[in-house]
Each structure stands twice: as C-alpha cells, then as structure tokens.
Scaffold this motif. Sequence first.
Motif, PDB file in Angstrom:
ATOM      1  N   LYS A  29      -4.471 -13.785  -3.321  1.00  0.00           N
ATOM      2  CA  LYS A  29      -4.957 -12.409  -3.298  1.00  0.00           C
ATOM      3  C   LYS A  29      -6.404 -12.346  -3.825  1.00  0.00           C
ATOM      4  CE  LYS A  29      -0.230 -10.578  -3.756  1.00  0.00           C
ATOM      5  NZ  LYS A  29       0.712  -9.793  -4.605  1.00  0.00           N
ATOM      6  N   TYR A  69       2.662  -4.939   4.168  1.00  0.00           N
ATOM      7  CA  TYR A  69       3.471  -4.371   3.082  1.00  0.00           C
ATOM      8  C   TYR A  69       4.227  -3.113   3.505  1.00  0.00           C
ATOM      9  CZ  TYR A  69       1.550  -7.547  -0.494  1.00  0.00           C
ATOM     10  OH  TYR A  69       1.225  -8.648  -1.254  1.00  0.00           O
ATOM     11  N   LEU A  72       7.071  -1.460   1.620  1.00  0.00           N
ATOM     12  CA  LEU A  72       6.793  -0.841   0.312  1.00  0.00           C
ATOM     13  C   LEU A  72       6.072   0.505   0.453  1.00  0.00           C
ATOM     14  CD1 LEU A  72       5.592  -4.073  -1.562  1.00  0.00           C
ATOM     15  CD2 LEU A  72       7.850  -3.000  -1.683  1.00  0.00           C
ATOM     16  N   PHE A  77       3.129   2.879  -5.965  1.00  0.00           N
ATOM     17  CA  PHE A  77       1.974   1.990  -6.124  1.00  0.00           C
ATOM     18  C   PHE A  77       1.372   1.540  -4.792  1.00  0.00           C
ATOM     19  CE2 PHE A  77       5.823  -0.665  -6.386  1.00  0.00           C
ATOM     20  CZ  PHE A  77       5.578  -1.598  -5.380  1.00  0.00           C
ATOM     21  N   LEU A  81      -1.856  -0.813  -4.086  1.00  0.00           N
ATOM     22  CA  LEU A  81      -1.610  -2.158  -3.558  1.00  0.00           C
ATOM     23  C   LEU A  81      -2.529  -2.439  -2.361  1.00  0.00           C
ATOM     24  CD1 LEU A  81       0.036  -4.814  -3.293  1.00  0.00           C
ATOM     25  CD2 LEU A  81       1.806  -3.505  -2.100  1.00  0.00           C
ATOM     26  N   TYR A  84      -6.022  -2.983  -3.574  1.00  0.00           N
ATOM     27  CA  TYR A  84      -6.102  -4.307  -4.220  1.00  0.00           C
ATOM     28  C   TYR A  84      -6.240  -5.413  -3.161  1.00  0.00           C
ATOM     29  CZ  TYR A  84      -3.744  -8.392  -6.542  1.00  0.00           C
ATOM     30  OH  TYR A  84      -3.384  -9.633  -7.017  1.00  0.00           O
ATOM     31  N   ARG A 105       8.570 -19.584  -3.539  1.00  0.00           N
ATOM     32  CA  ARG A 105       8.808 -18.429  -4.425  1.00  0.00           C
ATOM     33  C   ARG A 105       9.018 -18.905  -5.871  1.00  0.00           C
ATOM     34  NH1 ARG A 105       8.457 -12.997  -2.658  1.00  0.00           N
ATOM     35  NH2 ARG A 105      10.295 -12.468  -3.883  1.00  0.00           N
ATOM     36  N   THR A 111       7.621 -11.538  -9.821  1.00  0.00           N
ATOM     37  CA  THR A 111       6.598 -10.576  -9.397  1.00  0.00           C
ATOM     38  C   THR A 111       5.740 -10.114 -10.583  1.00  0.00           C
ATOM     39  OG1 THR A 111       8.082  -9.823  -7.647  1.00  0.00           O
ATOM     40  CG2 THR A 111       6.252  -8.366  -8.205  1.00  0.00           C
ATOM     41  N   ARG A 122       2.181 -17.616 -11.337  1.00  0.00           N
ATOM     42  CA  ARG A 122       1.986 -16.338 -12.030  1.00  0.00           C
ATOM     43  C   ARG A 122       2.216 -16.484 -13.538  1.00  0.00           C
ATOM     44  NH1 ARG A 122       5.350 -12.895  -7.520  1.00  0.00           N
ATOM     45  NH2 ARG A 122       3.635 -12.403  -6.084  1.00  0.00           N
ATOM     46  N   THR A 129       1.479  -7.243 -12.861  1.00  0.00           N
ATOM     47  CA  THR A 129       2.056  -7.156 -11.513  1.00  0.00           C
ATOM     48  C   THR A 129       1.007  -6.778 -10.474  1.00  0.00           C
ATOM     49  OG1 THR A 129       4.122  -6.446 -12.511  1.00  0.00           O
ATOM     50  CG2 THR A 129       3.893  -6.057 -10.151  1.00  0.00           C
ATOM     51  N   GLY A 130       0.124  -5.861 -10.839  1.00  0.00           N
ATOM     52  CA  GLY A 130      -0.918  -5.398  -9.916  1.00  0.00           C
ATOM     53  C   GLY A 130      -2.070  -6.379  -9.744  1.00  0.00           C
ATOM     54  N   ASN A 132      -1.336 -10.139  -9.487  1.00  0.00           N
ATOM     55  CA  ASN A 132      -0.478 -11.326  -9.637  1.00  0.00           C
ATOM     56  C   ASN A 132      -0.857 -12.503  -8.731  1.00  0.00           C
ATOM     57  OD1 ASN A 132       0.529 -10.265  -7.298  1.00  0.00           O
ATOM     58  ND2 ASN A 132       2.614  -9.936  -8.052  1.00  0.00           N
TER      59      ASN A 132
HETATM   60  P1  ADP Z   1       6.578 -10.171  -4.490  1.00  0.00           P
HETATM   61  O1  ADP Z   1       5.084 -10.230  -4.204  1.00  0.00           O
HETATM   62  O2  ADP Z   1       6.910 -10.958  -5.737  1.00  0.00           O
HETATM   63  O3  ADP Z   1       7.426 -10.526  -3.303  1.00  0.00           O
HETATM   64  P2  ADP Z   1       7.213  -7.330  -4.025  1.00  0.00           P
HETATM   65  O4  ADP Z   1       7.452  -7.632  -2.590  1.00  0.00           O
HETATM   66  O5  ADP Z   1       8.236  -6.531  -4.776  1.00  0.00           O
HETATM   67  O6  ADP Z   1       6.920  -8.651  -4.891  1.00  0.00           O
HETATM   68  O7  ADP Z   1       5.837  -6.515  -4.157  1.00  0.00           O
HETATM   69  C1  ADP Z   1       4.722  -6.896  -3.407  1.00  0.00           C
HETATM   70  C2  ADP Z   1       3.482  -6.779  -4.259  1.00  0.00           C
HETATM   71  O8  ADP Z   1       3.267  -5.411  -4.598  1.00  0.00           O
HETATM   72  C3  ADP Z   1       3.559  -7.495  -5.608  1.00  0.00           C
HETATM   73  O9  ADP Z   1       3.280  -8.869  -5.523  1.00  0.00           O
HETATM   74  C4  ADP Z   1       2.502  -6.746  -6.402  1.00  0.00           C
HETATM   75  O10 ADP Z   1       1.186  -7.189  -6.062  1.00  0.00           O
HETATM   76  C5  ADP Z   1       2.681  -5.327  -5.881  1.00  0.00           C
HETATM   77  N1  ADP Z   1       3.581  -4.568  -6.763  1.00  0.00           N
HETATM   78  C6  ADP Z   1       4.933  -4.620  -6.809  1.00  0.00           C
HETATM   79  N2  ADP Z   1       5.428  -3.792  -7.744  1.00  0.00           N
HETATM   80  C7  ADP Z   1       4.347  -3.193  -8.321  1.00  0.00           C
HETATM   81  C8  ADP Z   1       4.171  -2.227  -9.362  1.00  0.00           C
HETATM   82  N3  ADP Z   1       5.212  -1.719 -10.016  1.00  0.00           N
HETATM   83  N4  ADP Z   1       2.894  -1.880  -9.677  1.00  0.00           N
HETATM   84  C9  ADP Z   1       1.836  -2.374  -9.029  1.00  0.00           C
HETATM   85  N5  ADP Z   1       1.932  -3.292  -8.036  1.00  0.00           N
HETATM   86  C10 ADP Z   1       3.159  -3.690  -7.687  1.00  0.00           C
END
Ligand code: ADP
Length: 169
Positions: A29, A69, A72, A77, A81, A84, A105, A111, A122, A129-130, A132
């Motif tokens: 990222k 994404y 989501l 968020f 995201l 970012y 993974r 995450t 990580r 998380t924001g 990562n």
């Molecule tokens: P992963 O990347 O571990 O598969 P997710 O698919 O749940 O996790 O989320 C995708 C991405 O969204 C995360 O890697 C992170 O960058 C962002 N994200 C997830 N949850 C949050 C949150 N609560 N606040 C801010 N960013 C988030």
Amino acid sequence: PKRHHRPPIFLPHLVASMEEVEQTYIMIKPDGVQRGLVGEIISRFERKGFKLTGLKLFQCPKELAEEHYKDLQSKPFFPKLIDYITSGPVVCMGWEGVGVVASARKLIGATNPLNAEPGTIRGDLAVQTGRNVVHGSDSPDNGKREIALWFKEGELCAWAAVQEPWLME
Ligand code: ADP
C-alpha cells in the motif's frame, strides 16, 4: 568419449499438481512504498519460496480502488480507505504457489497491526489498521479475481523456477 554421469533433470511443472497451485494478489500500500519497505516486503515472499508472476508500481485510480474494496462499501471507513489506497503509488504483485493464499495471509498478519504477531509483516512493520502497509487476497477465488482486476494479460509471466524441486518433494 563416454559422457559424464549427470544428475536427473527435474521438471518443475511436475512437482506440484496444478490443482494445488494457487494465485494470490499482494499489494504494498502507499504507506509501505513511502516508508521504503518495498524490498523488505518482497523479500519475505521470495524467501518463503513463492513465485512472483507479476510486479508493477502503479498509481491506482479511485474507481479501481472502489472496485477492489467493493465488499467494504457500506463500512464507515470506506471513504478513508479509498483515499489511503489512492494517496500514492502502490506495488501490485501476483504470487503463485502451493497454499500461497493462506500462507501469505499468515506472513502478512492480522488486519490490525496491534494484534498481528511479531514476525509478520504487519506485526513487525506497522501500527494502525488504516496504515497496515500490505494487502493479501483472502481466498483462492479472490486471488484470481484481484489479479485479473489489477493486471492486464501481458503483464503476467508464467515461468518455471529452478528451485521448485528443492522446495517441494
Ligand atoms: P485485510 O486487509 O486484513 O483483509 P479487511 O478486508 O477487513 O482486512 O479490510 C481491508 C482494509 O481496509 C484493511 O487492510 C485496512 O486497510 C482497512 N480497514 C479495515 N478495517 C478498518 C478500520 N476499522 N479502520 C480503518 N481502516 C480499516
């Protein structure tokens, strides 16, 4: 003259059956790129024994980030995201291997970096998380979907790695 004995030549494509071989989409990222972690992160997947099939530095357009994404979309968020992920260049990668989706993974870690084990990307290199630093597909189907989303056909390489017989019996 009689030729010297040679060891048998292994054919890498015979080592793992095609069904076991998976593809995953790994992305460094924008924070990982800005913090100079590209080499460090690529090294971890290389050293593990996976095979790189695609690699590019890329400024992601908003529409692609939203498509990537889309699951989501309803999260609070989501706008942050997308900002970012589009805030600077990312490194897009395809990685191939037996069990590569779940294994990547594990190498990446939880995450939320505060929950990620030391030794994971990580866990070792991130705090929030924001921010990562890396993405990894969460299923073999998503691995295929995401590679097709981020790469054009000519950008991927199928190749035989000479190390394969030394990685898998
Ligand atoms: P992963 O990347 O571990 O598969 P997710 O698919 O749940 O996790 O989320 C995708 C991405 O969204 C995360 O890697 C992170 O960058 C962002 N994200 C997830 N949850 C949050 C949150 N609560 N606040 C801010 N960013 C988030």
